[in-house]
Design an enzyme around this catalytic site. Structure first.
Site, PDB file in Angstrom:
ATOM      1  N   LYS A 169       0.830  -1.206   0.000  1.00 25.82           N
ATOM      2  CA  LYS A 169       0.000   0.000   0.000  1.00 25.82           C
ATOM      3  C   LYS A 169       0.866   1.257   0.000  1.00 25.82           C
ATOM      4  O   LYS A 169       0.557   2.240  -0.692  1.00 25.82           O
ATOM      5  CB  LYS A 169      -0.922   0.000   1.228  1.00 25.82           C
ATOM      6  CG  LYS A 169      -1.715   1.300   1.412  1.00 25.82           C
ATOM      7  CD  LYS A 169      -2.591   1.606   0.203  1.00 25.82           C
ATOM      8  CE  LYS A 169      -3.182   3.016   0.241  1.00 25.82           C
ATOM      9  NZ  LYS A 169      -3.989   3.312   1.417  1.00 25.82           N
ATOM     10  N   LYS A 237       0.756  12.401   6.081  1.00 29.05           N
ATOM     11  CA  LYS A 237       0.874  11.243   6.977  1.00 29.05           C
ATOM     12  C   LYS A 237       1.380  10.038   6.199  1.00 29.05           C
ATOM     13  O   LYS A 237       2.326   9.353   6.615  1.00 29.05           O
ATOM     14  CB  LYS A 237      -0.492  10.953   7.619  1.00 29.05           C
ATOM     15  CG  LYS A 237      -0.497   9.782   8.588  1.00 29.05           C
ATOM     16  CD  LYS A 237      -0.876   8.449   7.939  1.00 29.05           C
ATOM     17  CE  LYS A 237      -2.309   8.466   7.445  1.00 29.05           C
ATOM     18  NZ  LYS A 237      -2.701   7.136   6.878  1.00 29.05           N
TER      19      LYS A 237
END
Length: 303
Positions: A169, A237
């Site tokens: 991911k 993030k």
């Protein structure tokens, strides 16, 4: 199956609805109870804590903001560690640190539960339509056993041992961030050099320049909202986790580090709550070029 689902944000909320529509009984949990209204109307039950969501569940899915939040969900008071045991399966779809995913999985394994890290991609429209790709790491036999449930939310790709889903991911988001930045630079250069925007877009959607970003995300730039379904705070993030993964792997990743700095500049310029594609607006503003284009640009989260 009896399923606990923790985290009903833009992606998680839509994914949970697909599990309910697939015939499973859900207990849902979120910091904002109002996010569960539609789920409760469709027959889900409310859980005040992660532990309550896990009670009696065959599978517990989690999809929260990031590493700090998932650590709290698992290790915190009334967290999953206090409730899960033999035979239960935890599937974390959070974009997480691979090492933390492995650590939390081992802690739950000590309680008899099994852990799968399966972060997701595909944007909000993918979550809504049941076409949300999942990259799964963990024991293959466990993942194959729950594949029919996971595929109610979208295609599931087995990536290997624990942590492999999380790494995949991060690599996916790494490419997206580079593509989004490059898309802005290419479109602005073409338009400022005299190419009509609609013609530039059609040309850059084919051949060597083709990308999911050019097809899926460019309309958010043309419409001028820059996709508020995913914010610059969330981008930074994720990019922080990506740079950390590059450091852990010992890779140079110069393009990634430059793109990280560009996203941070966009966040400082426009605000962390603004849509992810403001990284393109940064290029527009610097060049004095607008990429607005007339068209029926239906936001992808409404499709």
């Amino acid at each position: 199956m009896r399923i606990g689902f923790i985290g009903l944000g833009t992606m998680g909320g839509a994914a949970a609805l697909n599990l309910i529509k697939g015939g499973h009984q859900l207990a849902v949990c979120d910091l904002d109870p109002d996010r569960a209204n539609q789920h409760l109307e469709l027959g889900a039950s409310w859980a005040d804590t992660p532990a309550m969501a896990a009670k009696g569940a065959d599978i517990v899915f989690t999809m929260v903001f990031g590493p700090k939040q998932i650590e709290q969900v698992v290790r915190g008071e009334n967290g999953l560690l206090s409730a899960m045991g033999e035979g239960q399966i935890w599937v974390d779809m959070t974009t997480n640190q691979p090492n933390l995913a492995r650590e939390l999985g081992l802690e739950l394994a000590a309680k008899g539960a099994q852990a799968v890290d399966a972060p997701v991609s595909g944007a909000v429209d993918g979550a809504r339509t049941g076409n949300m790709p999942q990259f799964a790491g963990g024991r293959e036999e466990t993942i194959e056993r729950i594949r029919p449930v996971m595929e109610l939310m979208g295609p599931m790709h087995y990536m290997g041992q624990s942590g492999s889903g999380s790494i995949t991911k991060l690599a996916s988001n790494q490419l997206w961030a580079i593509h989004a930045t490059a898309m802005g630079e290419a479109l602005v250069m073409a338009v400022k050099s005299g190419v009509e925007l609609s013609r530039a877009w059609e040309a850059l959607k084919i051949g060597a320049s083709e990308s999911w970003c050019m097809h899926h995300d460019a309309p958010s730039v043309f419409a001028g909202h820059y996709d508020p379904s995913f914010t610059l705070d969330l981008c930074q993030k994720d990019l922080g986790l990506i740079v950390e993964a590059c450091d852990d792997a010992g890779t140079q990743a110069p393009a990634t580090r430059l793109v990280c700095a560009q996203f941070e500049k966009a966040r400082e310029t426009y605000g962390g709550d603004k849509g992810e594609l403001h990284v393109v607006k940064l290029e527009e503003d610097a060049a004095g070029v607008s990429l607005r284009m007339e068209g029926d640009w239906v936001p992808h989260w409404e499709k």
